[in-house]
Design a protein around this motif. Structure first.
Motif, short mmCIF file in Angstrom:
data_model
loop_
_atom_site.label_atom_id
_atom_site.label_comp_id
_atom_site.label_asym_id
_atom_site.label_seq_id
_atom_site.Cartn_x
_atom_site.Cartn_y
_atom_site.Cartn_z
N GLY A 222 0.86 -1.08 0.03
CA GLY A 222 -0.17 0.06 0.02
C GLY A 222 0.78 1.26 -0.15
N ALA A 223 0.97 1.85 1.11
CA ALA A 223 1.65 3.11 1.30
C ALA A 223 2.95 3.35 0.86
N LEU A 224 3.94 2.29 0.67
CA LEU A 224 5.20 2.25 0.36
C LEU A 224 5.39 3.17 -1.10
N ASP A 225 4.55 2.81 -1.75
CA ASP A 225 4.82 3.35 -3.14
C ASP A 225 4.91 4.99 -3.04
N SER A 226 3.83 5.49 -2.33
CA SER A 226 3.77 6.91 -2.35
C SER A 226 4.68 7.48 -1.04
N TYR A 227 5.36 6.76 -0.52
CA TYR A 227 5.84 7.05 0.99
C TYR A 227 6.59 8.19 0.89
N ALA A 228 7.45 8.79 -0.26
CA ALA A 228 8.11 9.87 -0.25
C ALA A 228 7.47 10.89 -0.38
N LYS A 229 6.55 10.88 -1.35
CA LYS A 229 5.49 11.91 -1.49
C LYS A 229 4.64 12.17 -0.51
N SER A 230 4.21 11.05 0.28
CA SER A 230 3.13 11.65 1.18
C SER A 230 2.94 11.19 2.62
N ARG A 231 4.44 10.88 2.93
CA ARG A 231 4.70 10.61 4.38
C ARG A 231 4.26 11.61 5.48
N ASP A 232 4.44 12.91 5.03
CA ASP A 232 4.33 14.09 5.88
C ASP A 232 2.56 14.49 5.96
N GLN A 233 2.04 13.83 5.06
CA GLN A 233 0.51 13.93 5.31
C GLN A 233 0.36 13.27 6.69
N MET A 234 -0.86 14.04 7.34
CA MET A 234 -0.94 13.49 8.66
C MET A 234 -1.98 12.44 8.74
N ALA A 235 -3.09 12.77 8.01
CA ALA A 235 -4.31 11.88 7.94
C ALA A 235 -4.00 10.60 7.12
N GLY A 236 -4.59 9.61 7.53
CA GLY A 236 -4.71 8.16 6.89
C GLY A 236 -3.17 7.64 7.09
N GLU A 237 -3.13 6.35 6.55
CA GLU A 237 -2.07 5.56 6.91
C GLU A 237 -0.94 5.83 5.77
N THR A 238 0.01 6.99 6.04
CA THR A 238 0.91 7.31 5.05
C THR A 238 2.46 6.84 5.34
N THR A 239 2.39 6.13 6.51
CA THR A 239 3.65 5.64 6.86
C THR A 239 3.41 4.25 7.35
N SER A 240 4.44 3.55 7.81
CA SER A 240 4.29 2.04 7.89
C SER A 240 3.97 1.59 9.33
N ARG A 241 4.02 2.56 10.31
CA ARG A 241 3.29 2.15 11.67
C ARG A 241 3.91 0.91 12.23
N LEU A 242 5.12 0.84 11.96
CA LEU A 242 6.02 -0.22 12.39
C LEU A 242 6.91 -0.02 13.78
N SER A 243 6.86 1.33 13.95
CA SER A 243 7.76 1.75 15.36
C SER A 243 7.80 0.64 16.31
N ARG A 405 0.40 26.96 10.35
CA ARG A 405 1.07 26.71 8.96
C ARG A 405 1.11 25.11 8.78
N GLN A 406 1.74 24.43 9.77
CA GLN A 406 1.83 23.08 9.54
C GLN A 406 0.38 22.34 9.20
N GLY A 407 -0.43 22.71 9.91
CA GLY A 407 -1.66 22.32 10.07
C GLY A 407 -2.31 22.46 8.49
N GLN A 408 -2.28 23.96 8.11
CA GLN A 408 -2.79 24.18 6.70
C GLN A 408 -1.98 23.48 5.76
N GLN A 409 -0.73 23.19 6.12
CA GLN A 409 0.17 22.47 4.79
C GLN A 409 -0.16 21.04 4.78
N PHE A 410 0.09 20.14 5.98
CA PHE A 410 0.10 18.83 5.91
C PHE A 410 -1.38 18.39 6.30
#
Ligand code: FAD
Length: 478
Positions: A222-243, A405-410
Motif C-alpha cells: 500500500g503506502a510504500l509506493d507513495s511514501y516519499a511524497k505522502s509521508r508528511d500527510q498527517m491523516a490516513g496511513e501514509t507511513t508504515s506504523r512499524l515503530s 501553518r503546519q496544519g494548513q500545509q500537511f
C-alpha cells in the motif's frame, strides 16, 4: 544423563523469525528454554512506560503462543535480570545462555557484567546482533570515531552493504525434560485494570510477530509506493506504523531490509526514502551507544544555558491537548487514545512544548515515554534533542514550527484535526487550524465556544517565538 539445555533470553526481540540467538540455540540440538525477565528495577530510571507495558503483555502472549506451536513455551520470571538468569541456570542445569544485544547504557552495563560473571562460572554465553542492521561500533568515520551527522552516517551504512540475510524461524524447538516454573503473565498486571484506559490501544494495534508481519505486508502493498511524497500527510496511513513492532523486535530489521531489496529490484518507488528512515533509527542507536547520557543531558552543552520555564499548568495543558492550537491538541489526543502520533505532528508538538512554552525537552520526552506504544530510549531521546536543537545534526533552534501553518500545509482538508478533535469538526477549513481567527457567527454556527468547549490559545505565537529566540541568544552566548 540429562541433556544440558540452552537458555534463550528474549528482550527486545519478541519473534521467532530472524532471531539469531534463538536460531543458534536451536542449532545446538540441545533443549531450548526461552525466558523473558521483567526487570523494572534495572532500567537506569527508564522502566517501561504505561502504554508500552500494555503492548508488552500482548506481545509476550503472542510469543508464548508461537513457541507452543513449536513444542516450546515462554518462561516468565520477574526480578533483577542478572540474578534471575543465574538462578534459572542453576535450577535447570542449563549450561549456556544466548541473547540478542541491546544498546541502552544500563543494558550494556548489566549484560557485560553478567557475561563476565557467567563465563567465570563456566557457563557458555553468546550475544548476537539481532536488533539493528549495523552494530553501532562498526560504522566509523575516517578518523575512526562515531558519526555526529546523519547524511555521512547513512552513506557509511549503505557502503557497508546489505545486512546479513535473515534466519528462518526454527521449525521445532527441543523441549527440556522438565519445564521450570513460570510466572503468570496476568499476575504481572502489565495491562491497566482500574481504570482500563487501553481500549484505544486495543482498537489500533495487534502486537506480536504475526501483527507486525501483517502490518509490514500491508505497507509494502500500500503506502510504500507513495511514501516519499505522502509521508508528511498527517491523516490516513501514509507511513508504515512499524515503530512499536520494531521496538519490541517483533519484526527483524534484516527481514525488512531484504523485502525492500526485492521490492526495489521490482522497481517499487520510495524504497530509498523508507530505508533512510530506518537508518535514522540506526543513527539514534549509534548516538545512544556512543553518547550514553543522550536521554538525560543536552548533547550540545551550550543548551544548558537555556532559560527554561517551570510552568506545570502549561505542561498539563500540553499533555491533555488543551493548548488552543488544534494541530497540537489533535496530536496529543491521538497519542493519548492510540499510543501513537504521526511523525510530523510529533515534531510540531515537541517544538511547541520546547519553543512556544519554553519547557525543557526532558518533560516532553518523559510524557512520550509513558504514553507511546513505540517508546524507545534511543529514538525518543535523539528525536527530542533533534527538535530542541540541542542534539546531533539537529534542527536549528531558530526553526520554530508554526502549528497553524503546519496544519494548513500537511492537514489541508482538516481530516486529521477533525478526527482527533471532533469538537471542531463543523468549523470551515479556513478557520480550522486557527479557530480564534473565525468570526463569532462562524464559531456559533460550528458549535465552537472558545474558552468553554475548546480553549483559547494559551500563548500567542509571535510573542512565544520572540521569547524563544531571546532564550536561544543566551545559548549562543554561553
Ligand atoms: C519528539 C519525537 C519523539 C519520538 N519518539 C520516538 C520513539 O520513542 N520511538 C520511535 O520509534 N520513534 C520515535 N520518533 C520518531 C518517529 O516519529 C517514529 O519512529 C515514527 O513516527 C513511527 O511511525 P512509523 O513506524 O509509521 O514510521 P515510518 O515513517 O514508517 O518509518 C519507519 C521506521 O523508521 C524509524 N524511524 C522513522 N523516523 C525516525 C526518526 N526520526 N528517528 C528514529 N527512527 C525513525 C522507526 O523505527 C519507524 O518505525 C520520535 C519523533 C519525534 C519528533
Amino acid at each position: 544423563m540429562t541433556e544440558k539445555a540452552v537458555l534463550v533470553w528474549f528482550r527486545q526481540d519478541l519473534r521467532l523469525t530472524d532471531n539469531p540467538a534463538l536460531d543458534a540455540a536451536a542449532r545446538t540440538g540441545a533443549p531450548v528454554i526461552p525466558v523473558y525477565v521483567l526487570d523494572d528495577g534495572d532500567a537506569g530510571g527508564w522502566s517501561i512506560g504505561g502504554a508500552s507495558r500494555w503492548w508488552l503483555h500482548q506481545s509476550l502472549k503472542a510469543l508464548d503462543q508461537s513457541l507452543r506451536g513449536r513444542g516450546s513455551r515462554l518462561v516468565l520470571r520477574a526480578g533483577p535480570a542478572g540474578r534471575v538468569i543465574a538462578d534459572l541456570l542453576k535450577e535447570t542445569g542449563a549450561d549456556a545462555v544466548f541473547w540478542n544485544r541491546l544498546y541502552e547504557p544500563f543494558a550494556i552495563c548489566r549484560d557485560t557484567d553478567l557475561k563476565s560473571d557467567l563465563k567465570e562460572a563456566g557457563v557458555e554465553v553468546k550475544s548476537f546482533p539481532g536488533n539493528l542492521a549495523f552494530e553501532p561500533w562498526t560504522i566509523r568515520t575516517g578518523e575512526n570515531g562515531p558519526y555526529r551527522v546523519f547524511s555521512p552516517f547513512m552513506k557509511a551504512c549503505l557502503r557497508n552493504g546489505a545486512p546479513a540475510r535473515p534466519f528462518a524461524a526454527p521449525d521445532v524447538l527441543k523441549a527440556p525434560e522438565d519445564w521450570p516454573a513460570s510466572d503468570d503473565l496476568d499476575g504481572w498486571t502489565l495491562e491497566p485494570v482500574k481504570p482500563d484506559w487501553a481500549g484505544g490501544l486495543r482498537e489500533h494495534w495487534t502486537p506480536g510477530e504475526a501483527g507486525a508481519r501483517q502490518r509490514f505486508d500491508a505497507f509494502l502493498d500500500g503506502a510504500l509506493d507513495s511514501y516519499a511524497k505522502s509521508r508528511d500527510q498527517m491523516a490516513g496511513e501514509t507511513t508504515s506504523r512499524l515503530s512499536a513492532h520494531l521496538h519490541f523486535g517483533e519484526i527483524g530489521i534484516r527481514s525488512i531490509w531484504q523485502a525492500l531489496d526485492h521490492r526495489e529490484a521490482e522497481g517499487a518507488r520510495s524504497v530509498g526514502k523508507f530505508r533512510a528512515e530506518l537508518i535514522w533509527r540506526e543513527f539514534a542507536h549509534h548516538l545512544l551507544f556512543h553518547y550514553p547520557t543522550l536521554p538525560e543531558r543536552n548533547w550540545r552543552q551550550s543548551f544548558d544555558a537555556f532559560p527554561w520555564v517551570d510552568d506545570p499548568d502549561a505542561l498539563q495543558a500540553w499533555q491533555r491537548g488543551q493548548t488552543g492550537y488544534p494541530l497540537v491538541d489533535a496530536g496529543m489526543r491521538e497519542l493519548w487514545v492510540s499510543g501513537y502520533m504521526h511523525n510530523r505532528v510529533r515534531m510540531v508538538v515537541a517544538s511547541f512544548l520546547i519553543k512556544h512554552l519554553a519547557i525543557h525537552w526532558r518533560h516532553g520526552a518523559d510524557w512520550f515515554w509513558d504514553t507511546l506504544v513505540d517508546a524507545d530510549l534511543a529514538n525518543n531521546a535523539a528525536s527530542w534533542q533533534w527538535v530542541a536543537g540541542s542534539g546531533a545534526d539537529a534542527a536549528p533552534y531558530f526553526r520554530i514550527f508554526n502549528p497553524v501553518r503546519q496544519g494548513q500545509q500537511f492537514d489541508s482538508d482538516g481530516a486529521y484535526v477533525r478526527r482527533w478533535l471532533p469538537v471542531l469538526k463543523e468549523l470551515p477549513d479556513k478557520y480550522l487550524h486557527a479557530p480564534w481567527t473565525a468570526p463569532e457567527a462562524v464559531l456559533l454556527d460550528a458549535g465552537v465556544r472558545l474558552g468553554e468547549n475548546y480553549p483559547k490559545p494559551i500563548v500567542d505565537h509571535a510573542a512565544a517565538r520572540a521569547r524563544a529566540l531571546e532564550g536561544y541568544a543566551e545559548v549562543k552566548n554561553a
